[in-house]
Design a protein around this motif. Structure first.
Motif, mmCIF file in Angstrom:
data_model
loop_
_atom_site.group_PDB
_atom_site.id
_atom_site.type_symbol
_atom_site.label_atom_id
_atom_site.label_comp_id
_atom_site.label_asym_id
_atom_site.label_seq_id
_atom_site.Cartn_x
_atom_site.Cartn_y
_atom_site.Cartn_z
ATOM 1 N N LEU A 114 0.834 -1.205 0.000
ATOM 2 C CA LEU A 114 0.000 0.000 0.000
ATOM 3 C C LEU A 114 0.869 1.256 0.000
ATOM 4 C CD1 LEU A 114 -2.857 1.308 0.198
ATOM 5 C CD2 LEU A 114 -2.546 1.228 2.687
ATOM 6 N N ASN A 115 1.897 1.284 0.835
ATOM 7 C CA ASN A 115 2.781 2.453 0.884
ATOM 8 C C ASN A 115 3.475 2.681 -0.454
ATOM 9 O OD1 ASN A 115 2.146 3.031 3.535
ATOM 10 N ND2 ASN A 115 3.874 1.897 4.358
ATOM 11 N N CYS A 116 3.962 1.614 -1.076
ATOM 12 C CA CYS A 116 4.654 1.747 -2.373
ATOM 13 C C CYS A 116 3.686 2.214 -3.460
ATOM 14 C CB CYS A 116 5.286 0.416 -2.773
ATOM 15 S SG CYS A 116 6.687 -0.078 -1.752
ATOM 16 N N VAL A 117 2.497 1.640 -3.490
ATOM 17 C CA VAL A 117 1.490 2.032 -4.484
ATOM 18 C C VAL A 117 1.106 3.494 -4.284
ATOM 19 C CG1 VAL A 117 -0.941 1.705 -5.135
ATOM 20 C CG2 VAL A 117 0.582 -0.270 -4.950
ATOM 21 N N ASN A 118 0.866 3.887 -3.045
ATOM 22 C CA ASN A 118 0.462 5.274 -2.791
ATOM 23 C C ASN A 118 1.590 6.261 -3.084
ATOM 24 O OD1 ASN A 118 -2.226 4.879 -2.274
ATOM 25 N ND2 ASN A 118 -1.931 4.598 -0.070
ATOM 26 N N LEU A 155 -1.982 -9.171 -11.078
ATOM 27 C CA LEU A 155 -1.438 -10.431 -10.591
ATOM 28 C C LEU A 155 0.070 -10.427 -10.808
ATOM 29 C CD1 LEU A 155 -3.952 -13.030 -12.106
ATOM 30 C CD2 LEU A 155 -3.972 -12.058 -9.800
ATOM 31 N N ALA A 156 0.771 -11.220 -10.011
ATOM 32 C CA ALA A 156 2.211 -11.391 -10.199
ATOM 33 C C ALA A 156 2.620 -12.722 -9.583
ATOM 34 C CB ALA A 156 2.984 -10.253 -9.547
ATOM 35 N N VAL A 157 3.749 -13.215 -10.029
ATOM 36 C CA VAL A 157 4.380 -14.394 -9.429
ATOM 37 C C VAL A 157 5.844 -14.059 -9.221
ATOM 38 C CG1 VAL A 157 4.804 -15.498 -11.667
ATOM 39 C CG2 VAL A 157 4.699 -16.903 -9.609
ATOM 40 N N ILE A 193 7.670 -6.100 -6.184
ATOM 41 C CA ILE A 193 6.437 -6.386 -6.923
ATOM 42 C C ILE A 193 5.838 -5.103 -7.466
ATOM 43 C CG2 ILE A 193 4.017 -7.083 -6.582
ATOM 44 C CD1 ILE A 193 6.074 -9.370 -7.163
ATOM 45 N N VAL A 194 5.792 -4.064 -6.672
ATOM 46 C CA VAL A 194 5.239 -2.792 -7.155
ATOM 47 C C VAL A 194 6.112 -2.249 -8.288
ATOM 48 C CG1 VAL A 194 4.610 -0.419 -6.550
ATOM 49 C CG2 VAL A 194 4.047 -2.305 -4.982
ATOM 50 N N GLN A 195 7.433 -2.371 -8.165
ATOM 51 C CA GLN A 195 8.314 -1.932 -9.257
ATOM 52 C C GLN A 195 8.046 -2.728 -10.532
ATOM 53 O OE1 GLN A 195 12.295 -2.277 -7.667
ATOM 54 N NE2 GLN A 195 12.165 -0.320 -6.611
ATOM 55 N N ALA A 196 7.836 -4.032 -10.403
ATOM 56 C CA ALA A 196 7.537 -4.865 -11.579
ATOM 57 C C ALA A 196 6.219 -4.436 -12.202
ATOM 58 C CB ALA A 196 7.494 -6.342 -11.180
ATOM 59 N N TRP A 197 5.207 -4.169 -11.373
ATOM 60 C CA TRP A 197 3.922 -3.711 -11.909
ATOM 61 C C TRP A 197 4.084 -2.357 -12.592
ATOM 62 C CZ3 TRP A 197 0.922 -5.292 -6.914
ATOM 63 C CH2 TRP A 197 0.468 -6.612 -7.031
ATOM 64 N N MET A 198 4.875 -1.483 -12.012
ATOM 65 C CA MET A 198 5.063 -0.159 -12.614
ATOM 66 C C MET A 198 5.828 -0.229 -13.934
ATOM 67 S SD MET A 198 3.323 1.895 -10.815
ATOM 68 C CE MET A 198 3.872 3.478 -11.432
ATOM 69 N N ALA A 199 6.594 -1.287 -14.147
ATOM 70 C CA ALA A 199 7.335 -1.467 -15.405
ATOM 71 C C ALA A 199 6.463 -2.073 -16.507
ATOM 72 C CB ALA A 199 8.562 -2.353 -15.167
ATOM 73 N N SER A 200 5.279 -2.515 -16.158
ATOM 74 C CA SER A 200 4.342 -3.109 -17.116
ATOM 75 C C SER A 200 3.246 -2.090 -17.426
ATOM 76 C CB SER A 200 3.706 -4.360 -16.503
ATOM 77 O OG SER A 200 2.510 -4.715 -17.164
ATOM 78 N N PRO A 201 3.053 -1.726 -18.690
ATOM 79 C CA PRO A 201 2.056 -0.696 -19.014
ATOM 80 C C PRO A 201 0.651 -0.993 -18.478
ATOM 81 C CG PRO A 201 3.460 -1.099 -20.907
ATOM 82 C CD PRO A 201 3.819 -2.147 -19.879
ATOM 83 N N ALA A 202 0.176 -2.217 -18.586
ATOM 84 C CA ALA A 202 -1.184 -2.538 -18.134
ATOM 85 C C ALA A 202 -1.302 -2.468 -16.610
ATOM 86 C CB ALA A 202 -1.598 -3.918 -18.629
ATOM 87 N N HIS A 203 -0.315 -2.997 -15.899
ATOM 88 C CA HIS A 203 -0.351 -2.963 -14.438
ATOM 89 C C HIS A 203 -0.178 -1.524 -13.924
ATOM 90 C CE1 HIS A 203 0.851 -7.195 -15.223
ATOM 91 N NE2 HIS A 203 -0.062 -7.402 -14.288
ATOM 92 N N ARG A 204 0.715 -0.805 -14.568
ATOM 93 C CA ARG A 204 0.934 0.601 -14.208
ATOM 94 C C ARG A 204 -0.359 1.404 -14.391
ATOM 95 N NH1 ARG A 204 5.344 4.120 -14.070
ATOM 96 N NH2 ARG A 204 4.817 6.274 -14.601
#
Length: 149
Positions: A33-37, A95-97, A106-117
């Motif tokens: 939550l902190n990283c996302v916010n 989602l992530a694995v 995980i948040v960094q990986a999501w931010m590197a993906s256009p759809a997750h970002r």
């Protein structure tokens, strides 16, 4: 001067959100939550609130991802079907694995993906739930559910 004032206000707000979020949400979920916010605040968006009901739903989806890694449930229904008893006007899922349970990674990986970002930075979302479960294969399965009610 207005830009400096706005940046200072955002910084103060970010610190307050992180402090109160840390106090209310503990452990891995609070870290995510902190990283996302932090990402949302960096682009001028309102922070998300952690929702216990969405966290329980995220836990279901994380377990399901360990069986069938897709934005579809193992029984073939859409991911949104997990929300049967929850009213919402906007729904998103990330989602992530991973090989370890590290929130920032995980948040960094999501931010590197256009759809997750796009999900994380969607201005319509107001709440999130997050869960990470360890599968029988030794991998960690993550599910983040985002809504606007």
């Amino acid at each position: 001067m207005n830009l400096l004032r706005r940046m200072f206000s955002l910084l103060v707000f970010a610190v307050l959100v992180m402090l109160t979020s840390s106090a209310m949400a503990s452990g891995l979920a609070g870290d995510v939550l902190n990283c996302v916010n932090a990402e949302r605040l960096a682009v001028g968006l309102q922070p998300l609130a952690m929702d216990e009901g969405l966290t329980a739903i995220s836990e279901t989806r994380a377990r399901e991802a360990g069986v069938h890694f897709a934005h579809q449930r193992p029984d073939g229904r859409s991911a949104q079907s997990v929300m049967e008893d929850v009213p919402y006007s906007w729904f998103g899922e990330n989602l992530a694995v991973s090989t370890d349970a590290e929130a920032a990674e995980i948040v960094q990986a999501w931010m590197a993906s256009p759809a997750h970002r796009a999900n994380i930075l969607n201005r319509h979302y107001t709440k999130m739930g997050i869960a990470c479960t360890k599968g029988l294969d030794g991998y960690y399965y993550w599910a983040q559910v985002l809504i606007r009610d």
